[in-house]
Design an enzyme around this catalytic site. Structure first.
Site, PDB file in Angstrom:
ATOM      1  CB  CYS A  95      -0.899  -0.002   1.235  1.00  0.00           C
ATOM      2  SG  CYS A  95      -1.886   1.498   1.431  1.00  0.00           S
ATOM      3  CB  CYS A  98      -0.503   2.172   5.629  1.00  0.00           C
ATOM      4  SG  CYS A  98      -1.175   0.581   5.072  1.00  0.00           S
ATOM      5  CB  CYS A 144      -5.295  -0.577   2.360  1.00  0.00           C
ATOM      6  SG  CYS A 144      -4.040  -1.024   3.578  1.00  0.00           S
ATOM      7  CB  CYS A 147      -4.263   2.774   5.975  1.00  0.00           C
ATOM      8  SG  CYS A 147      -4.112   2.747   4.188  1.00  0.00           S
ATOM      9  CB  CYS A 167      -9.136  -3.808 -11.754  1.00  0.00           C
ATOM     10  SG  CYS A 167      -8.735  -2.625 -13.034  1.00  0.00           S
TER      11      CYS A 167
HETATM   12 FE    FE Z   1      -2.849   1.005   3.524  1.00  0.00          FE
END
Ligand code: FE
Length: 179
Positions: A95, A98, A144, A147, A167
């Site tokens: 990510c 984060c 995510c 976060c 995607c």
């Molecule tokens: Fe994240």
């Protein structure tokens, strides 16, 4: 109010678990993250459950405007413009907000869509699926799990073995090559 009570009970359960020097199950952590994110969403607040970021201003200072638009405002980068669409290196996609490990190069494939595509997440608890009714259609949004940032969408036209296509916006990812 009921949601708040449930969240408090889960947090207390985790606290008790940690005081006996055990790690709470990943599923429980994901459930807490989901509860917190959902609670925020219900309040119309997209702030993070991650303690290191407390408000949108923090995100604005950490992310580029382009990253902020996708990760925090559910934007979409233009097809075929992302830096990872054709990346074939081995490694892990994290990510960009984060650092949570989201996808592996082992499940990446060329979908022809113009966005990085994966047939599975790195771990089942890496991402959370959420119904997205924006733009006059119903899709499954992928966020995510750590976060709550927007990553992309999930479709059921992927290859075997899952038949699914994650995607994902390149700008929502940070690629870490395998050492
Ligand atoms: Fe994240």
């Amino acid at each position: 109010m009921r949601n708040l009570s449930i969240i408090i009970l889960i947090i207390i359960a985790i606290s008790i678990w940690e005081t006996v020097d055990k790690t709470p199950p990943e599923g429980l952590k994901a459930m807490v993250a989901d509860s917190l994110i959902q609670n925020d969403t219900e309040k119309g607040n997209t702030s993070m459950s991650d303690k290191s970021f407390s408000c949108e201003e923090d995100w604005k200072s950490k992310l580029t405007p382009e990253q902020y638009s996708v990760l925090r405002e559910k934007g979409t980068e233009r097809a075929f413009t992302g830096k990872y669409t054709y990346n074939k290196e081995s490694g892990i996609y994290k990510c960009a907000a984060c650092g949570n490990e989201l996808f592996s190069s082992e499940t990446k494939y060329d979908s022809g869509s113009g966005w990085p595509s994966f047939w599975n997440a790195y771990k089942s608890e890496s991402v959370i699926e959420r119904t997205d009714n924006s733009h006059f259609m119903t899709r499954t949004e992928i966020i995510c799990s750590k976060c709550g940032s927007h990553l992309g969408h999930l479709f059921d036209d992927g290859p075997n073995p899952s038949g699914m296509r994650y995607c994902i916006n390149s700008i929502a990812l940070d690629f870490e090559p395998k050492k």
